[in-house]
Design a protein around this motif. Structure first.
Motif, PDB file in Angstrom:
ATOM      1  N   PHE A 212       0.873  -1.071  -0.020  1.00  0.00           N
ATOM      2  CA  PHE A 212       0.051   0.059  -0.138  1.00  0.00           C
ATOM      3  C   PHE A 212       0.798   1.323  -0.132  1.00  0.00           C
ATOM      4  CE2 PHE A 212      -3.249  -2.655   2.475  1.00  0.00           C
ATOM      5  CZ  PHE A 212      -4.033  -3.034   1.480  1.00  0.00           C
ATOM      6  N   GLU A 213       1.878   1.292   0.981  1.00  0.00           N
ATOM      7  CA  GLU A 213       2.778   2.444   1.163  1.00  0.00           C
ATOM      8  C   GLU A 213       4.202   2.162   1.359  1.00  0.00           C
ATOM      9  OE1 GLU A 213      -0.344   5.362   3.175  1.00  0.00           O
ATOM     10  OE2 GLU A 213       1.289   4.760   4.373  1.00  0.00           O
ATOM     11  N   ILE A 214       5.085   2.917   1.053  1.00  0.00           N
ATOM     12  CA  ILE A 214       6.482   2.660   1.187  1.00  0.00           C
ATOM     13  C   ILE A 214       6.935   4.070   1.784  1.00  0.00           C
ATOM     14  CG2 ILE A 214       8.630   2.163   0.273  1.00  0.00           C
ATOM     15  CD1 ILE A 214       7.549   0.823  -2.230  1.00  0.00           C
ATOM     16  N   TRP A 215       7.775   3.964   2.903  1.00  0.00           N
ATOM     17  CA  TRP A 215       8.176   5.272   3.551  1.00  0.00           C
ATOM     18  C   TRP A 215       9.862   4.852   3.757  1.00  0.00           C
ATOM     19  CZ3 TRP A 215       4.994   9.107   5.112  1.00  0.00           C
ATOM     20  CH2 TRP A 215       3.763   8.712   5.039  1.00  0.00           C
ATOM     21  N   GLU A 216      10.684   5.564   3.347  1.00  0.00           N
ATOM     22  CA  GLU A 216      12.116   5.379   3.423  1.00  0.00           C
ATOM     23  C   GLU A 216      12.628   6.080   4.846  1.00  0.00           C
ATOM     24  OE1 GLU A 216      14.191   7.578   0.107  1.00  0.00           O
ATOM     25  OE2 GLU A 216      16.118   6.986   1.221  1.00  0.00           O
ATOM     26  N   TYR A 217      13.536   5.234   5.357  1.00  0.00           N
ATOM     27  CA  TYR A 217      14.192   5.469   6.751  1.00  0.00           C
ATOM     28  C   TYR A 217      14.671   6.955   6.697  1.00  0.00           C
ATOM     29  CZ  TYR A 217      17.249   5.541  10.686  1.00  0.00           C
ATOM     30  OH  TYR A 217      17.843   5.694  11.822  1.00  0.00           O
ATOM     31  N   THR A 218      14.408   7.760   7.536  1.00  0.00           N
ATOM     32  CA  THR A 218      15.276   8.994   7.647  1.00  0.00           C
ATOM     33  C   THR A 218      15.880   9.111   9.066  1.00  0.00           C
ATOM     34  OG1 THR A 218      13.204  10.006   8.338  1.00  0.00           O
ATOM     35  CG2 THR A 218      13.834  10.147   6.228  1.00  0.00           C
ATOM     36  N   CYS A 219      15.156   8.509  10.163  1.00  0.00           N
ATOM     37  CA  CYS A 219      15.962   8.717  11.393  1.00  0.00           C
ATOM     38  C   CYS A 219      14.967   7.709  12.292  1.00  0.00           C
ATOM     39  CB  CYS A 219      15.881  10.191  12.194  1.00  0.00           C
ATOM     40  SG  CYS A 219      14.253  10.922  12.211  1.00  0.00           S
ATOM     41  N   SER A 220      15.403   7.766  13.635  1.00  0.00           N
ATOM     42  CA  SER A 220      14.671   6.734  14.384  1.00  0.00           C
ATOM     43  C   SER A 220      14.766   7.650  15.902  1.00  0.00           C
ATOM     44  CB  SER A 220      15.208   5.437  14.591  1.00  0.00           C
ATOM     45  OG  SER A 220      16.642   5.397  15.222  1.00  0.00           O
ATOM     46  N   ILE A 221      13.502   7.204  16.593  1.00  0.00           N
ATOM     47  CA  ILE A 221      13.582   7.543  17.866  1.00  0.00           C
ATOM     48  C   ILE A 221      13.546   6.318  19.146  1.00  0.00           C
ATOM     49  CG2 ILE A 221      12.261   8.691  19.756  1.00  0.00           C
ATOM     50  CD1 ILE A 221      10.826  10.547  17.404  1.00  0.00           C
ATOM     51  N   ALA A 222      14.679   6.179  19.629  1.00  0.00           N
ATOM     52  CA  ALA A 222      14.622   5.134  20.766  1.00  0.00           C
ATOM     53  C   ALA A 222      13.770   5.427  21.942  1.00  0.00           C
ATOM     54  CB  ALA A 222      16.064   4.820  21.018  1.00  0.00           C
ATOM     55  N   THR A 223      13.126   4.604  22.616  1.00  0.00           N
ATOM     56  CA  THR A 223      12.248   4.518  23.585  1.00  0.00           C
ATOM     57  C   THR A 223      13.115   3.867  24.824  1.00  0.00           C
ATOM     58  OG1 THR A 223      11.025   2.764  23.073  1.00  0.00           O
ATOM     59  CG2 THR A 223       9.997   4.817  22.486  1.00  0.00           C
ATOM     60  N   GLU A 224      14.002   3.377  24.510  1.00  0.00           N
ATOM     61  CA  GLU A 224      14.959   2.778  25.715  1.00  0.00           C
ATOM     62  C   GLU A 224      16.204   3.248  25.394  1.00  0.00           C
ATOM     63  OE1 GLU A 224      14.446  -1.288  26.387  1.00  0.00           O
ATOM     64  OE2 GLU A 224      12.263  -1.152  26.241  1.00  0.00           O
ATOM     65  N   GLU A 225      17.116   3.389  26.425  1.00  0.00           N
ATOM     66  CA  GLU A 225      18.499   3.769  26.219  1.00  0.00           C
ATOM     67  C   GLU A 225      19.394   2.497  25.538  1.00  0.00           C
ATOM     68  OE1 GLU A 225      22.419   5.270  29.061  1.00  0.00           O
ATOM     69  OE2 GLU A 225      20.550   4.311  29.708  1.00  0.00           O
ATOM     70  N   PHE A 226      20.310   2.486  24.713  1.00  0.00           N
ATOM     71  CA  PHE A 226      21.055   1.514  24.135  1.00  0.00           C
ATOM     72  C   PHE A 226      22.026   1.062  25.504  1.00  0.00           C
ATOM     73  CE2 PHE A 226      19.968   3.385  20.111  1.00  0.00           C
ATOM     74  CZ  PHE A 226      19.192   2.484  19.429  1.00  0.00           C
ATOM     75  N   THR A 227      22.332  -0.230  25.588  1.00  0.00           N
ATOM     76  CA  THR A 227      23.483  -0.693  26.451  1.00  0.00           C
ATOM     77  C   THR A 227      24.556  -1.279  25.678  1.00  0.00           C
ATOM     78  OG1 THR A 227      22.236  -2.601  26.484  1.00  0.00           O
ATOM     79  CG2 THR A 227      21.441  -1.069  27.877  1.00  0.00           C
ATOM     80  N   LYS A 228      25.680  -1.519  26.084  1.00  0.00           N
ATOM     81  CA  LYS A 228      26.535  -1.976  25.780  1.00  0.00           C
ATOM     82  C   LYS A 228      26.356  -3.288  25.052  1.00  0.00           C
ATOM     83  CE  LYS A 228      30.247  -0.013  28.538  1.00  0.00           C
ATOM     84  NZ  LYS A 228      31.394  -0.315  29.442  1.00  0.00           N
ATOM     85  N   GLU A 229      25.542  -4.123  25.760  1.00  0.00           N
ATOM     86  CA  GLU A 229      25.045  -5.555  25.245  1.00  0.00           C
ATOM     87  C   GLU A 229      24.452  -5.430  23.721  1.00  0.00           C
ATOM     88  OE1 GLU A 229      24.926  -4.440  28.102  1.00  0.00           O
ATOM     89  OE2 GLU A 229      26.177  -5.957  29.100  1.00  0.00           O
ATOM     90  N   ASP A 230      23.708  -4.279  23.411  1.00  0.00           N
ATOM     91  CA  ASP A 230      23.242  -4.164  22.356  1.00  0.00           C
ATOM     92  C   ASP A 230      24.066  -4.259  21.039  1.00  0.00           C
ATOM     93  OD1 ASP A 230      20.641  -3.805  23.111  1.00  0.00           O
ATOM     94  OD2 ASP A 230      20.936  -1.627  23.627  1.00  0.00           O
TER      95      ASP A 230
END
Length: 254
Positions: A212-230
């Motif tokens: 139906f639709e295509i949306w190209e990635y431009t940026c992201s919003i993280a709702t959790e902090e990244f950790t070293k394990e990621d």
């Protein structure tokens, strides 16, 4: 049979869905839908709009053109075929970015072209993005690390499938999967092949007629902090081991 009924029959056959499944999506009985495909009766305007949205083909084309003579790829690229994309602005005229929450991701399939539905979504503004139409989609699962479950992908609306670029990631809104965020491996005449960045998941193809639709990635919003394990390489090794285990299990099933 009318052109409309022929087109409805043709489009349904191309998507591989049954009359019952199509009727369920339109919230009518299978018998009523069958009459429209057989040309025994014509759908009222309100239902014709729903049919147009369901097949993602403009009403003008549905009732006036023999779609069997137009390739699905060419159909998607026709400017006049695109259903108008609702865009929300604030009091200054600045475009707003509508947020599709997790709980509303499936409802988006019904309301993506409905101005009233879009109007009721929460929204944000990110002036640094520049010109274009943007929308925020939820990330689900672990298929696109380091994006975590619950993060939001801000996508820029893509007018034509021919603008897809190999190696870039996109949010695809499809009939079968709903909202899915994946990286493009290749684009062919009638399909696109996509893959998760998490190698545990296998690449797969999506029919252009299903999109139906295509949306190209431009940026992201993280709702959790990244950790070293990621970003831990050991985790990636575990993923590879699980992938190999999955492969062995599939071979044993054969």
């Amino acid at each position: 049979m009318s052109i409309l009924s022929e087109n409805m029959r043709y489009l349904r056959s191309q998507t591989g869905t049954s009359q019952q499944k199509t009727a369920d999506a339109l919230v009518i009985t299978r018998g009523r839908y069958a009459k429209y495909e057989d040309g025994a009766s014509e759908p009222p305007v309100e239902l014709l709009i729903k049919i147009s949205r369901y097949f993602h083909v403009s009403i003008d084309l549905m009732v006036s053109a023999d779609l069997r003579k137009i390739s699905l790829k060419e159909l998607m690229e026709l400017p006049d075929n695109r259903i108008l994309l609702p865009v929300k602005t604030d009091e200054t005229g600045e475009k707003r970015i509508e947020i599709i929450p997790h709980k509303a991701s499936m409802g988006y399939l019904e309301g993506y072209s409905d101005p009233e539905y879009i109007e009721n979504l929460q929204n944000i503004s990110l002036p640094f993005l520049g010109s274009g139409t943007y929308r925020a989609f939820p990330v689900e699962g672990d298929s696109m690390p380091p994006q975590k479950d619950g993060s939001l992908i801000i996508g820029k609306y893509l007018e034509k499938a021919t603008d897809l670029k190999k190696g870039k990631s996109y949010v695809f809104v499809t009939r079968s999967e709903g909202i899915t965020y994946k990286r493009l491996l290749k684009a062919e005449k009638d399909t696109v092949t996509v893959a998760a960045d998490n190698s545990f998941y296998e690449p797969y193809s999506i029919a252009l007629a299903d999109i139906f639709e295509i949306w190209e990635y431009t940026c992201s919003i993280a709702t959790e902090e990244f950790t070293k394990e990621d970003f831990n390489t050991d985790q990636q090794q575990i993923i590879e081991l699980l992938k190999e285990l999955k492969k062995e299990v599939n071979e044993l099933k054969k």
